[in-house]
Design an enzyme around this catalytic site. Sequence first.
Site, mmCIF file in Angstrom:
data_model
loop_
_atom_site.group_PDB
_atom_site.id
_atom_site.type_symbol
_atom_site.label_atom_id
_atom_site.label_comp_id
_atom_site.label_asym_id
_atom_site.label_seq_id
_atom_site.Cartn_x
_atom_site.Cartn_y
_atom_site.Cartn_z
ATOM 1 N N GLY A 1 -30.239 26.414 -52.502
ATOM 2 C CA GLY A 1 -29.812 26.351 -51.102
ATOM 3 C C GLY A 1 -30.873 25.691 -50.241
ATOM 4 C CB ALA A 2 -33.487 23.333 -51.103
ATOM 5 C CG ASN A 3 -27.981 22.242 -48.210
ATOM 6 O OD1 ASN A 3 -27.862 23.041 -49.127
ATOM 7 N ND2 ASN A 3 -27.259 22.315 -47.110
ATOM 8 C CB THR A 4 -29.265 23.852 -44.185
ATOM 9 O OG1 THR A 4 -29.318 24.157 -42.782
ATOM 10 C CG2 THR A 4 -28.535 24.985 -44.885
ATOM 11 N N GLY A 5 -31.715 25.395 -43.327
ATOM 12 C CA GLY A 5 -32.284 26.706 -43.043
ATOM 13 C C GLY A 5 -33.635 26.982 -43.694
ATOM 14 C CB ILE A 6 -34.941 30.195 -45.027
ATOM 15 C CG1 ILE A 6 -34.641 30.970 -43.727
ATOM 16 C CG2 ILE A 6 -36.213 30.721 -45.666
ATOM 17 C CD1 ILE A 6 -34.232 32.420 -43.943
ATOM 18 N N GLY A 7 -34.386 27.627 -46.817
ATOM 19 C CA GLY A 7 -34.616 26.935 -48.086
ATOM 20 C C GLY A 7 -35.187 25.539 -47.879
ATOM 21 C CB SER B 1 -31.484 40.618 -46.054
ATOM 22 O OG SER B 1 -31.330 40.974 -44.693
ATOM 23 C CE1 TYR C 1 -26.572 37.982 -46.593
ATOM 24 C CE2 TYR C 1 -27.238 39.760 -45.128
ATOM 25 C CZ TYR C 1 -27.515 38.553 -45.752
ATOM 26 O OH TYR C 1 -28.712 37.940 -45.543
HETATM 27 N N1 LIG Z 1 -31.104 33.967 -41.360
HETATM 28 C C1 LIG Z 1 -31.470 35.241 -41.394
HETATM 29 O O1 LIG Z 1 -31.648 35.877 -40.358
HETATM 30 C C2 LIG Z 1 -31.683 35.922 -42.704
HETATM 31 C C3 LIG Z 1 -32.063 37.270 -42.688
HETATM 32 C C4 LIG Z 1 -32.262 37.916 -43.900
HETATM 33 C C5 LIG Z 1 -32.077 37.233 -45.098
HETATM 34 N N2 LIG Z 1 -31.688 35.919 -45.108
HETATM 35 C C6 LIG Z 1 -31.509 35.247 -46.398
HETATM 36 O O2 LIG Z 1 -32.157 34.011 -46.408
HETATM 37 C C7 LIG Z 1 -31.528 33.138 -47.373
HETATM 38 C C8 LIG Z 1 -31.358 31.745 -46.759
HETATM 39 O O3 LIG Z 1 -30.464 31.851 -45.676
HETATM 40 P P1 LIG Z 1 -30.500 30.933 -44.376
HETATM 41 O O4 LIG Z 1 -30.690 31.856 -43.227
HETATM 42 O O5 LIG Z 1 -31.398 29.789 -44.539
HETATM 43 O O6 LIG Z 1 -28.950 30.490 -44.348
HETATM 44 P P2 LIG Z 1 -28.229 29.068 -44.363
HETATM 45 O O7 LIG Z 1 -28.818 28.182 -43.342
HETATM 46 O O8 LIG Z 1 -26.783 29.389 -44.285
HETATM 47 O O9 LIG Z 1 -28.575 28.509 -45.810
HETATM 48 C C9 LIG Z 1 -27.966 29.035 -46.958
HETATM 49 C C10 LIG Z 1 -28.050 28.035 -48.091
HETATM 50 O O10 LIG Z 1 -27.370 28.570 -49.235
HETATM 51 C C11 LIG Z 1 -26.491 27.586 -49.723
HETATM 52 N N3 LIG Z 1 -25.364 28.129 -50.452
HETATM 53 C C12 LIG Z 1 -24.368 28.925 -49.978
HETATM 54 N N4 LIG Z 1 -23.460 29.152 -50.954
HETATM 55 C C13 LIG Z 1 -23.884 28.488 -52.056
HETATM 56 C C14 LIG Z 1 -23.373 28.317 -53.367
HETATM 57 N N5 LIG Z 1 -22.212 28.853 -53.742
HETATM 58 N N6 LIG Z 1 -24.077 27.575 -54.243
HETATM 59 C C15 LIG Z 1 -25.234 27.001 -53.873
HETATM 60 N N7 LIG Z 1 -25.762 27.115 -52.658
HETATM 61 C C16 LIG Z 1 -25.089 27.857 -51.752
HETATM 62 C C17 LIG Z 1 -26.046 26.819 -48.494
HETATM 63 O O11 LIG Z 1 -25.490 25.582 -48.839
HETATM 64 P P3 LIG Z 1 -24.437 24.815 -47.828
HETATM 65 O O12 LIG Z 1 -25.242 24.272 -46.707
HETATM 66 O O13 LIG Z 1 -23.823 23.763 -48.676
HETATM 67 O O14 LIG Z 1 -23.460 25.842 -47.391
HETATM 68 C C18 LIG Z 1 -27.379 26.712 -47.758
HETATM 69 O O15 LIG Z 1 -28.134 25.670 -48.313
HETATM 70 C C19 LIG Z 1 -30.219 33.830 -47.765
HETATM 71 O O16 LIG Z 1 -30.370 34.393 -49.052
HETATM 72 C C20 LIG Z 1 -30.068 34.918 -46.717
HETATM 73 O O17 LIG Z 1 -29.375 36.019 -47.234
HETATM 74 C C21 LIG Z 1 -31.514 35.259 -43.924
#
Ligand SMILES: NC(=O)c1ccc[n+]([C@@H]2O[C@H](COP(=O)([O-])OP(=O)(O)OC[C@H]3O[C@@H](n4cnc5c(N)ncnc54)[C@H](OP(=O)(O)O)[C@@H]3O)[C@@H](O)[C@H]2O)c1
Length: 317
Positions: free
Chosen positions: A46-52, A175, A200
Amino acid sequence: MVELLLLLFLVPFLLYVTAPQIRKMLSSGVCTSTVQLPGKVAVVTGANTGIGKETAKELAQRGARVYLACRDMQKGELVAREIQDMTGNQEVLARKLDLSDTKSIRAFAKDFLAQEKHLHILINNAGVMMCPYSKTADGFEMHMGVNHLGHFLLTHLLLERLKESAPSRVVNVSSLAHHLGRIHFHNLQGEKFYNSGLAYCHSKLANILFTQELARRLKGSGVTTYSVHPGTVKSELVRHSSFMRWMWWLFSFFIKTPQQGAQTSLYCALTEGLEILSGNHFSDCHVAWVSAQARNETIARRLWDVSCDLLGLPMDL
Ligand SMILES: NC(=O)c1ccc[n+]([C@@H]2O[C@H](COP(=O)([O-])OP(=O)(O)OC[C@H]3O[C@@H](n4cnc5c(N)ncnc54)[C@H](OP(=O)(O)O)[C@@H]3O)[C@@H](O)[C@H]2O)c1
Ligand SMILES: *[C@@H]1O[C@H](CO)[C@@H](O)[C@H](O)[C@H]1NC(C)=O
Ligand SMILES: *[C@@H]1O[C@H](CO)[C@@H](O)[C@H](O)[C@H]1NC(C)=O
């Protein structure tokens, strides 16, 4: 009356003045490691956006060859090029990985294993939150399927490489929400009852249980594992819930940027001497407390066995 008016103005004013401090407090935790990574290989899901994306960028900045494991190759390629341009590191490679399909996970692993002799850092970062009830290609509930079972399979398939490349590390992005999670073994796929928010939480509890069980099983192998709460981070994670989108918007001034959200993942991947804390959960670059459920070895073992069973994997490593 005067007091009320005063209060009405004073409170927002005070909030306005103290906001930068509050923000700083809520976004503490910075990875200060100066470790460089020439010759090292990393995979970030999931490295194309956000934290990744921010995590991958920093690993690339430090000289690692970084695989961006993404379900959408168009987005993946775009970000790979962006990180290449930004860091000058050309070895940033987008690869197809859809965690909601075990065929795609196996294909990714097969390609990776054919291509790379080493894997030093695996960051299980991808995640979905609050999807309407849906199932993966293999019939698993989406949260459990992507967040837990998908990464479980991926880690299993890459484990030999991790062992061969020891000292190596696996970081699981979990989380704080795991505190509300329960592993309902009789309803693992949400067929009897389902709530998207709780689903979740359950999957994020599974991440921690998996991390600990993996740490126990890998003791002495040189592969160490860590789970992480990144903080509350502005990202696309809230895309499935308009209520959460609204909340994130309302508090947007206080929540972390993805770059700040990546710090604890990076801390666990890079900090020297962290091996003795394998299996622990981290938040803001510190060991963090987990729920009683998350510390229960009986549940962790059973989840491990059930996961192996669902994925057709042998139970011992
Ligand atoms: N944001 C917060 O406040 C928060 C808090 C606690 C924990 N987290 C955790 O942090 C991690 C990263 O989340 P984020 O906040 O950066 O969210 P995000 O911006 O939604 O990024 C999520 C990433 O996961 C990918 N993904 C989703 N479904 C997938 C699949 N079936 N196969 C492969 N990749 C998939 C998405 O790809 P697409 O772009 O193609 O959808 C995107 O690259 C998650 O595990 C989340 O549970 C986040
Ligand atoms: C992270 O969680 C996934 C799924 O729960 C698991 O497969 C993986 O081994 C875990 N990683 C670590 C470091 O525990
Ligand atoms: C772990 O969970 C099981 C099943 O829910 C429970 O019976 C047991 O008492 C728990 N153990 C601890 C140490 O909390």
